[in-house]
Each structure stands twice: as C-alpha cells, then as structure tokens.
Enzyme design. Structure first.
Site, PDB file in Angstrom:
ATOM      1  N   GLY A  61      27.176  55.486  21.765  1.00  0.00           N
ATOM      2  CA  GLY A  61      28.301  55.268  22.679  1.00  0.00           C
ATOM      3  C   GLY A  61      28.476  53.786  23.012  1.00  0.00           C
ATOM      4  O   GLY A  61      29.590  53.265  23.017  1.00  0.00           O
ATOM      5  N   GLY A 108      49.869  34.673  36.910  1.00  0.00           N
ATOM      6  CA  GLY A 108      50.246  34.424  38.301  1.00  0.00           C
ATOM      7  C   GLY A 108      50.616  35.718  39.008  1.00  0.00           C
ATOM      8  O   GLY A 108      50.025  36.773  38.756  1.00  0.00           O
ATOM      9  N   GLN A 114      45.269  35.852  36.071  1.00  0.00           N
ATOM     10  CA  GLN A 114      45.456  34.505  36.630  1.00  0.00           C
ATOM     11  C   GLN A 114      46.531  33.736  35.860  1.00  0.00           C
ATOM     12  O   GLN A 114      47.392  33.098  36.466  1.00  0.00           O
ATOM     13  CB  GLN A 114      44.110  33.760  36.560  1.00  0.00           C
ATOM     14  N   GLU A 120      27.473  53.614  30.657  1.00  0.00           N
ATOM     15  CA  GLU A 120      26.591  53.409  29.487  1.00  0.00           C
ATOM     16  C   GLU A 120      25.646  52.224  29.702  1.00  0.00           C
ATOM     17  O   GLU A 120      25.451  51.389  28.829  1.00  0.00           O
ATOM     18  CB  GLU A 120      27.429  53.270  28.220  1.00  0.00           C
TER      19      GLU A 120
END
Ligand code: FAD
Length: 401
Positions: free
Chosen positions: A248, A345, A342, A369
């Site tokens: 996984g 904005g 970021q 996990e």
C-alpha cells in the site's frame, strides 16, 4: 545498473491512465468533491475496463500481469487528478490483492483474488480501530474459533471503501492471552465479506478531505467467518498486515508524487496568468522558489518510488526503501500543496481552483499507512541498527517480464 527509460508497455499504460482520468474524471471531480459523492460506476467501472484493478496480478489470476512500475505509474497518474482514485489502487490493489497473491491459498485466490483482479469485486483493508492506529497491538477485535468457523467481534474505523468494498482483509486477535500481553503473534488475518450476517458499515462523518472518495467504519457483531477464510496461519496476522503496508505504501508514495506534479503544473499555469506589480507573478523570485521546490520534490519522489518498484520487480525486500519513498513523497506533497495555494493567493483559498482540493487531500497520506512520525522513527531505527527486516514466510512474487 538500471536505466530510466520506461518500456513501451509502461509508457502506453501511463498514457492510457492519463487520458482516461483527464477525459472521464477530471471534468466531474470538483463537483463530486463538493457533493461528497463517490461515483462508483464511473470510477470503478472505468478502472476495471482499463485493467487497473488487477494491474500487477498475474493473468492466471485474472489480472493484467503488468510489472510493479506500472502499478506505480497508474497510482501517480490517478492522484494527479484526485487522491480518491489512487486510494482505490492502494487499498484494493496494494493492501488487499497483492497480499492475497502472496499469502492466500489457491482456493482464496480463485474465490476472491480472481474477481477482484477482474474488477467484479472490490476489496479493502481493515486494521485501524477507534482506539488503535499507529499502535496496531492495541486493536480490540477478536476472532474466536468455533468448529469450522471463527466468530469475529469488533469495530474498524477510518476504513477506505468501507461502504463500497465487497470484502475486507481484517486483522483480529485469535489468542486472548497474547492480546493481554500485546504479543503480536496472537493476531490473525481474515477475509470478511460484507454479506456475512452481523456486518454493518457507515461513512466517517465530517471528513474534510478526499471527499470524492469513501471512508467509513464497520462493525462485526458475532460475524461467522469460515475457517478457510483465515489468511496465512493463525498468528501470522501482524506479519500479513505489515506485508500489506509494504504494498500500500508503494502506491501512496507514487500517488503523492502525482499530487506534487499536479501542484507544480497548476502553479506554473497560474504564475503565467496572474499579474502583480506589472509582471507575471512567475517573474517574482519568491514565486519561482516555490515552483522550483515543487520540481525538485517531484523528481526526487519519483526516483524514490521507482527504486522501490524496481526492487519489487526484482523480488527484493523493500520495506525500508518503500517506507522512505512514502515518507518523503507525502511530506513533500504537503509542502507542494501548501505552496500551490500560496502561489494562487486568495484564489487558492477557494474551490474555484483545484489547489484547495489538493491541499485538503494531501494531508491524509501524511497520516495513513504509517504517520510521518512513525516513518521518521523507522528510518532512524534502520540506521541505528535497532530495526532490521527479517524474511517473511511468503514474499511478493517478482515481476514476470
Ligand atoms: C483518509 C484516511 C483513510 C484511511 N484508510 C484506512 C484503511 O483503509 N484501513 C485502515 O486500517 N486504516 C485506515 N486509515 C487509518 C490510518 O491508518 C490511521 O489513521 C493511522 O495509522 C494513524 O493512526 P491514528 O489516526 O489512530 O493516530 P495515532 O496513532 O493516535 O497518532 C496520533 C499522533 O501521535 C503520533 N504518534 C503515535 N505514536 C507515536 C510514536 N510512537 N512516536 C511518535 N509519535 C507517535 C502520530 O504520528 C500522530 O501524529 C485511514 C486514515 C485516513 C485519514
């Protein structure tokens, strides 16, 4: 040494998954996420048609027989569009199918693995409980042998596809003395079908990420499980649970790599569209820095999961390398998603753009996990000599090509 070129088969697979996800999923995903809607037919039907639900399962067991790099490529492409798609590869493909392939009896493979690989049945993995996540030995679910059956009682929580999967690999205590002593050799693994009497499930309420995917709980109230549904031997449940995580985690690492690439691509696009102080924002050095970091994280994460995939193809033990790949990629994906918001904005703070969804989705993989902290401890323990990987009775078969 190894080469870095994809084979024709790997390239074709990557291309087909990319095209399918862009065509069939991307146009609907923002709305599905908004509505908390798992589109079972479109997603599972499409993945089954592409052969993704049995991608690295040998053809003799109903799979596509592709190598483990193909499993990673598919995971990367799917999470490029949405984490909920890759989660299916992780729990159905990685945690469940590959574990049955390595540990299942021939009868279990015929009964469960073949339909799972063909995509007519969907499978999940259930270790976590309300009181036990990282500390797997704290689980409370029990399995008591009565004649030719085991009677299972307990509750599993935060289970991906809990309301969707047809059967689950369930970890439970078969030795009550060892449960008291927290000795993991008292744990065993079972295949539990949703249709068994006493099974009930429901969604996790108020989940705030991976909203187009299904995550839930299930309860086992005196569920009778035939003894032939015991996977491995009694007492091998912990080893099987950890083996499953090796598979996984590999898909999580590759998927998080796809998420970093999605953040990078969205940020590059936006940085060339948006203007501030008379220039494209991409001209500002601090924006460039965020985009450059995404590229460096993407390339490094990809190399790490590919190394794990190569080791799987070769039949080499890869617990340490896969853990590193998962830890690095998921932490880097959180950095990339934060920076992608970021770069956008205020627009990044709205679901009008995909990066807000990436930001919500990335966090889960830093938790499931093996949390960031557990992986950090594991890597330190390998270096310090406190941890070594001992051979397990059953191993993942190497890739056939
Ligand atoms: C979206 C999602 C899907 C999931 N799907 C599945 C699934 O399909 N099947 C399944 O079985 N589980 C699933 N999980 C559960 C997941 O595996 C657990 O949440 C995870 O193992 C962490 O356990 P916990 O949440 O109980 O946190 P805890 O173990 O309680 O940890 C809480 C905090 O303590 C820290 N911590 C704990 N122990 C230590 C330690 N020894 N040293 C330092 N720090 C420590 C952790 O790092 C974390 O920061 C899923 C979770 C999520 C969010």
């Amino acid at each position: 040494m190894i080469g870095f070129d994809l084979s024709d088969e790997q390239r074709l697979l990557e291309q087909s998954v990319r095209e399918w996800a862009a065509r069939e999923v991307a146009p609907h995903i923002a709305e599905d996420d908004r509505q908390h809607h798992f589109d079972r037919d479109r997603i599972l039907g499409g993945m089954a048609r592409l052969g993704l639900l049995g991608i690295s399962i040998p053809q003799e067991y109903g799979g596509a027989g592709m190598d483990y790099i193909c499993l990673g490529l598919a995971s990367e492409e799917l999470e490029y569009v949405d984490t909920s798609l890759r989660v299916i590869m992780s729990v159905h493909g990685g945690l469940n199918c590959l574990t049955l392939l390595a540990w299942g009896t021939e009868e279990q493979k015929q009964r469960y693995l073949v339909p799972q690989a063909q995509g007519t049945r969907v499978a999940g993995y259930a270790l976590t409980e309300p009181g036990a996540g990282s500390d797997a030995r704290a689980i409370q679910t029990t399995a008591v042998k009565k004649g030719d059956r085991y009677i299972l009682n307990g509750e599993k929580s935060w289970i991906s596809l809990a309301d969707v999967a047809d059967n689950f690999l369930v970890i439970a205590w078969t030795d009550t003395d060892k449960k008291q002593q927290r000795d993991p050799s008292g744990l065993s693994a079972f295949i539990v079908e949703r249709t068994f009497a006493g099974f009930s499930s429901g969604p996790m309420k108020a989940k705030w990420g991976i909203l187009a995917g299904n995550t839930g709980w299930f309860k086992l109230d005196d569920v009778e499980v035939p003894a032939e549904n015991l996977v491995g031997k009694p007492g091998e449940g912990f080893k099987i649970a950890m083996f499953a995580l090796d598979q996984g985690r590999y898909t999580v690492a590759a998927g998080a790599t796809g998420l970093i690439r999605a953040c990078r691509d969205a940020s590059v696009k936006y940085a060339k569209e948006r203007h501030a102080f008379g220039v494209e924002i991409g001209q500002h050095q601090l924006v460039k820095e965020m985009i450059a970091q995404m590229e460096s994280d993407y390339q490094a994460a990809r190399l790490l999961w590919m190394r794990s995939g190569w080791m799987k193809n070769e039949g080499r033990r890869n617990t340490r390398e896969t853990g590193l790949a998962k830890w690095f990629a998921t932490v880097a994906s959180e950095r990339a998603a934060g920076d992608a918001v970021q770069v956008h904005g205020a627009n990044g703070y709205s679901d009008e753009y995909p990066v807000g969804r990436f930001y919500r989705n990335c966090k889960g993989a830093v938790i499931y996990e093996g949390t960031r902290e557990i992986h950090k401890l594991m890597q330190a323990d390998y270096l310090l000599g406190y941890r070594t990987d001992r051979p397990t009775r059953c191993e993942l078969p190497p890739a056939s090509q």
